[in-house]
Design an enzyme around this catalytic site. Structure first.
Site, short mmCIF file in Angstrom:
data_model
loop_
_atom_site.label_atom_id
_atom_site.label_comp_id
_atom_site.label_asym_id
_atom_site.label_seq_id
_atom_site.Cartn_x
_atom_site.Cartn_y
_atom_site.Cartn_z
NE ARG A 71 -3.01 0.08 3.23
CZ ARG A 71 -3.75 0.92 3.96
NH1 ARG A 71 -4.81 1.51 3.43
NH2 ARG A 71 -3.44 1.15 5.21
CB SER A 132 4.76 -6.46 8.34
OG SER A 132 4.14 -5.22 8.17
CG ASP A 186 2.94 -5.48 11.01
OD1 ASP A 186 3.94 -5.81 11.67
OD2 ASP A 186 2.16 -6.32 10.53
#
Ligand code: BGC
Length: 475
Positions: A71, A132, A186
Site C-alpha cells: 500500500r 512487516s 507493523d
C-alpha cells in the site's frame, strides 16, 4: 469420548498449560533483551522512543509491505486530525518468491504510480516504510532483514538493509526521489497510531496473517543496545523548550517527554516462540505437518499456531484426517480436501459466526467442493472452533506475560494499559477477541488491559513515526 472428540481434545489447553506458555514467553522475552542473546524471541530495538503527542504536522508518505499487498499512502496531519489517501497494489507470487531486485523494482514502480496519481512526483516527501518482517535496526531509518516470514522468500534480501534496497530500486528507476526517514514494523505502527488516540497505549499487537507484539520497554533493561547512543533527557528538554515557546499548553508534554526518553519500543517478534522446542508439549501432529510443508520449516512455531496464514491449513488437515478415518464427509477424500491452502482462514471466521445457520455452513463447504451433511457441518464448525480458540488462548498467554512484565518493570501492584491491535483475526473473527481478552484477564489478574483496534496502523502509524523521526533529524 468419541473419535472426533478425541481429536478435538488435542487442541484443548488447560489453565496450567497456559500458565506454562506465559512463563516460557516471559523467560524468552527477558533473554532476548540481553546482549549476545540466542533467544528465539528476537526482541528487536525499534529506535522509537517517543509516542506521538498531537503536535505532529505536515504531509508524509507511508509505504506498507506486509502481506500479499503493497500500500502506498499519503497522510496529512493537521490540528490533531489526519487525512489519508491510498492505493493498493497486489504483489504477485513471482515477486514474493523471485529475486530481491525484482521485488523492490516492483515496489518502486508502485510508488511511482502512486506519486503520479497524487501529482506528487516532484515533491520529495519524507516517507515512513512499514515493513512487516523482522529487521535488525541500528537506527530508525535502516534495518537488515533477519528472515522472511509469511510466505515471502525473495532471494538476496535476508542480511541486507531493506531501506537501502528500496532506495537503490528508486535510483534505478530514476523518475522520483524519496526521503525514507523511518523503517517500521507493523506492530510498532499499530501502537503509534493508537497512542495518538490514547496515551496509555504502550503495546501494539498484530493478530492477522502473521502475529507479533511490540511494547515500550525501559531503556535500562535493553542490554543489547548501546546506551550511549540513546537521546538524553537534555536533548529532549532542549527540543521541548523550543516547542514551549510556540506552544502555550505544553505542560502536559513535559511529563510525557520525561517519561518517554527512558523507554524504547521493542519489536518482540514473538512468533518465534517455540523454535527451540518449548511448545512441543502442545503442538499436535497436524501442526507438525503444517510446519513441515511451510517454506520456513522449524521457524515461527508460535505464529504457525496462532495466525491467519496457518489456521485454515490446520483445520484442513484435521478434516482430511477425520475423513480418511471415515468420520466425516462419508469418508470421501476429495481432491479439494487434499489441496494445501484451500481452506483459508476467512472461512473459519464465516463458519464460526453465530449468525450463520448450519445450512449456510454447508453452502460454504459446498463452494469448496465439499459435500456435507448437517452432522458434518457441526463437526467442521467444532474443528474450526477448537483451532481458533487455541490460537486466541496462546496469544492471551503471551500478552499476559508482557503486561505482567511491564507491571513489574514499574513496580506496580496494578497496571492499567492499552493495547493497540490490528489484524483480520482480531477484527473479523467472531470469537478470537473475546477469548483473547478472557485469557489475559485470567492469567494477568493484576492488569487492567484495554484493547483499542487500530485505525490505519501501518499508514497513520508510519507517518507519525516519520514525523517524530524527522523532528529528531531537524534537532
Ligand atoms: C513478522 C512480523 C510481523 C507479523 C505481523 C510476522 O510474520 O515476522 O514482523 O509484525 O508477521 O504482520
Amino acid at each position: 469420548m468419541n473419535d472426533v472428540e478425541e481429536t478435538l481434545a488435542l487442541f484443548k489447553i488447560n489453565q496450567d498449560q497456559l500458565q506454562l506458555v506465559k512463563g516460557r514467553m516471559r523467560e524468552r522475552l527477558e533473554e532476548g533483551l540481553k546482549s549476545k542473546s540466542t533467544s528465539t524471541i528476537k526482541m528487536l530495538p525499534s529506535f522509537v522512543y517517543l509516542t506521538p503527542d498531537g503536535t505532529e504536522r505536515g504531509k508524509y508518505l507511508a509505504l506498507d509491505l506486509g502481506g500479499t499487498n503493497f500500500r502506498a499512502m499519503l497522510v496529512r496531519f493537521k490540528k490533531q486530525r489526519y487525512r489519508l489517501y491510498h492505493k493498493i497494489y497486489t504483489i504477485p507470487l513471482e515477486f514474493m518468491q523471485g529475486t530481491g531486485e525484482e521485488l523492490f523494482d516492483h515496489l518502486a514502480q508502485c510508488i511511482c504510480d502512486f506519486l503520479d496519481y497524487m501529482g506528487l512526483k516532484k515533491a520529495r516527501l519524507p516517507a515512513g516504510f512499514t515493513f512487516s518482517f523482522p529487521c535488525e535496526q541500528a537506527a530508525i531509518d535502516t534495518g537488515t532483514l533477519v528472515t522472511w516470514t509469511k510466505g515471502f522468500k525473495a532471494t538476496d534480501c535476508e542480511g541486507h538493509d531493506v531501506v537501502n534496497m528500496l532506495q537503490e530500486a528508486i535510483k534505478r528507476r530514476n523518475e522520483f526521489d524519496l526521503d525514507i526517514v523511518a523503517l517500521i514494523n507493523d506492530a510498532v505502527g499499530t501502537m503509534m497510531s493508537c497512542a495518538y488516540e490514547d496515551p496509555q497505549c504502550e503495546i501494539g499487537m498484530i493478530a492477522g496473517t502473521g502475529t507479533n507484539l511490540c511494547y515500550m520497554e525501559e531503556l535500562k533493561n535493553i542490554e543489547k543496545i548501546d546506551q550511549r547512543n540513546v537521546p538524553t533527557k537534555r536533548d529532549e528538554e532542549t527540543h521541548e523548550a523550543e516547542e514551549d515557546k510556540q506552544n502555550a499548553g505544553a505542560n502536559k508534554k513535559k511529563t510525557e517527554v520525561n517519561s518517554v526518553v527512558s523507554k524504547m519500543c521493542i519489536n518482540t517478534e514473538w512468533g518465534g516462540l517455540g523454535d527451540d522446542g518449548c511448545l512441543d508439549d502442545i503442538i499436535t501432529s497436524f501442526d507438525v505437518e503444517v510446519d513441515k510443508n511451510s517454506i520456513n520449516q522449524g521457524k515461527q512455531r508460535f505464529e504457525k499456531l496462532t495466525s491467519g496464514m496457518y489456521l485454515g491449513e490446520i483445520v484442513r488437515r484435521v478434516l482430511l484426517d477425520l475423513t480418511r478415518r471415515g468420520l466425516l464427509f462419508k469418508g470421501h477424500v476429495t481432491e479439494t480436501l487434499k489441496t494445501p491452502g484451500i481452506f483459508e482462514t476467512k472461512y473459519l471466521s464465516q463458519i464460526e459466526s453465530d449468525r450463520l445457520a448450519l445450512l449456510q455452513v454447508r453452502s460454504i463447504l459446498q463452494q469448496l467442493g465439499l459435500l456435507s451433511t448437517c452432522h458434518d457441518s457441526i463437526i467442521v464448525k467444532a474443528v474450526c472452533g477448537a483451532v481458533s480458540r487455541r490460537a486466541a488462548q496462546l496469544c492471551g498467554a503471551g500478552l499476559a506475560a508482557v503486561v505482567d512484565k511491564i507491571r513489574e518493570n514499574r513496580k506496580l501492584d496494578h497496571l492499567s494499559i492499552t493495547v493497540g491491535i490490528d489484524g483480520a483475526l482480531y477484527k473479523l473473527h467472531p470469537r478470537f477477541s473475546q477469548v483473547l481478552k478472557e485469557t489475559v484477564r485470567d492469567l494477568a489478574p493484576q492488569c487492567d488491559v484495554t484493547f483499542l483496534p487500530s485505525e490505519e496502523g501501518s499508514g497513520k502509524g508510519a507517518a507519525l513515526i516519520a514525523a517524530v523521526a524527522r523532528r529528531k533529524q531537524e534537532m
